[in-house]
Motif scaffolding. Structure first.
Motif, PDB file in Angstrom:
ATOM      1  N   ASP A 153      -3.379   6.570  -5.807  1.00 10.51           N
ATOM      2  CA  ASP A 153      -4.166   5.476  -6.381  1.00 10.51           C
ATOM      3  C   ASP A 153      -3.812   4.183  -5.642  1.00 10.51           C
ATOM      4  N   ASP A 154      -4.818   3.553  -5.035  1.00 14.08           N
ATOM      5  CA  ASP A 154      -4.570   2.311  -4.271  1.00 14.08           C
ATOM      6  C   ASP A 154      -4.010   1.203  -5.152  1.00 14.08           C
ATOM      7  N   PHE A 155      -4.401   1.199  -6.430  1.00 10.69           N
ATOM      8  CA  PHE A 155      -3.910   0.169  -7.345  1.00 10.69           C
ATOM      9  C   PHE A 155      -2.388   0.216  -7.436  1.00 10.69           C
ATOM     10  N   PHE A 156      -1.842   1.407  -7.617  1.00 12.84           N
ATOM     11  CA  PHE A 156      -0.387   1.548  -7.751  1.00 12.84           C
ATOM     12  C   PHE A 156       0.315   1.402  -6.401  1.00 12.84           C
ATOM     13  N   GLN A 157      -0.320   1.825  -5.333  1.00 11.32           N
ATOM     14  CA  GLN A 157       0.274   1.664  -4.010  1.00 11.32           C
ATOM     15  C   GLN A 157       0.446   0.179  -3.681  1.00 11.32           C
ATOM     16  N   LYS A 158      -0.586  -0.607  -3.970  1.00 11.81           N
ATOM     17  CA  LYS A 158      -0.511  -2.048  -3.731  1.00 11.81           C
ATOM     18  C   LYS A 158       0.493  -2.717  -4.670  1.00 11.81           C
TER      19      LYS A 158
END
Length: 355
Positions: A153-158
């Motif tokens: 998930d890009d949200f958690f990666q960022k």
């Protein structure tokens, strides 16, 4: 609210007063740090709470050791700003804020252990807490590898990337302002010594030294005023900006721990998926059920985590802003008082030299 603290050897006992919404009277209990640890452990071990691993647990301040063997340098290394202040005031405020955070948390406030902690006269710390799954995850041997694992998930990666940067910056800022406070305290101490030395120069027996003695006394008063100003400025830094940055740094670490727990669950899910793909036909149905359960659990943890992150960012901005506003107000009031006092001393010096 922590209304008092008493010390018995290496043990600090805190008097905590609380009041329920539906009650007009308050309840006062006495708790040690071990009781706080028991409470935090109970939050970790709530196995019946779905998505618990997605919660950002309010950070409990490290344990204080008020032993004579615990030197000021050790206390500073262990507690930072919480080691400063008179009669453990900073430490009490940190524990008080911790209780406020758990009491207003939408999930943790429902824990029965919190009610027992705040209302029961018996010390709950004597009861042995159960170790929850969160502790086992935090002790993972391959922690570094899991922390660097790519998120789906890009949200958690960022968020993980932002958290790493914020945690480092918060820690650095806290250390810098702590250095400023320690310098201010050293300057205050030096001014105190200088003021005392000026008093030693006073000689009223020798008429030729009377004028010089008057100057020394007046200068001593001025240096003492500078000393008190350094003390106030340092105390303002401790109780406002210092406490705010310390809390920010500890909360960033708490978010980091939550993100790590979720990453561990992600790796577990990916492992389950691989095992399902490799499973033989007679075991595939069972493995698929395990995979579905893991996916559901991970989805719930991620959902709770997103809500926690949004709540965390909203509250951290509000809290840090309040500390900054308080810092500005206190330092402004101190500057006004100091300017007024210095003006009075300036007039007094002018009158002294005009005589």
């Amino acid at each position: 609210m922590i209304t008092d603290v008493s010390k018995d050897g290496d043990i600090l006992t805190f008097a905590i007063t609380s009041q329920k919404f539906y009650s007009s009277g308050g309840v006062c209990v006495f708790r040690t740090y071990e009781d706080f640890e028991w409470l935090q452990q109970n939050f970790f071990s709530q196995e019946n709470v779905p998505g618990l691993q997605g919660v950002i647990f309010p950070p409990l301040p490290p344990k204080a050791l008020p032993s004579p063997l615990n030197t000021p340098s050790k206390s500073l290394k262990q507690l930072g700003f919480l080691a400063l202040g008179h009669d453990w005031q900073s430490y009490c405020k940190a524990l008080e804020f911790y209780l406020q955070q758990v009491a207003t948390h939408p999930i943790l406030s429902k824990c029965k252990a919190l009610d027992s902690f705040l209302t029961k006269s018996e010390s709950p710390g004597k009861q042995r807490g159960r170790k929850g799954i969160l502790n086992r995850l935090s002790q993972a041997v391959e922690g570094m590898r899991k922390e660097s694992h790519r998120d789906v998930d890009d949200f958690f990666q960022k968020e993980r990337h932002k958290n790493t940067n914020r945690a480092a910056l918060s820690k650095a800022a806290t250390e810098k302002i702590l250095d400023v406070v320690l310098t201010e305290q050293k300057l205050s101490l030096a001014c105190g010594h200088f003021s005392t030395c000026l008093h030693l120069c006073v000689n009223q027996d020798d008429e030729a030294a009377v004028a010089f003695s008057k100057i020394c006394l007046k200068l001593s008063d001025i240096v003492e005023a500078v000393m008190r100003n350094f003390e106030k400025v340092a105390n303002n830094n401790i109780s406002t900006l210092g406490m705010g940055l310390d809390l920010e740094a500890r909360y960033e670490e708490a978010e980091k721990e939550m993100l790590f727990r979720r990453t561990c669950k992600l790796i577990e899910l990916e492992t389950v998926k691989k095992n399902t793909e490799k499973a033989k036909a007679n075991k595939r149905d069972v493995m698929e059920e395990v995979q579905k359960a893991s996916e559901k659990e991970f989805s719930l943890i991620s959902s709770v985590a997103k809500q926690e992150i949004e709540r965390f960012h909203s509250s951290r901005v509000t809290v840090l802003r309040s500390f900054l506003v308080g810092w500005c107000e206190k330092q402004l009031d101190t500057a006004k008082e100091c300017a007024k006092l210095y003006s009075q001393y300036l007039d007094a010096c002018k009158n002294l030299f005009s005589e």
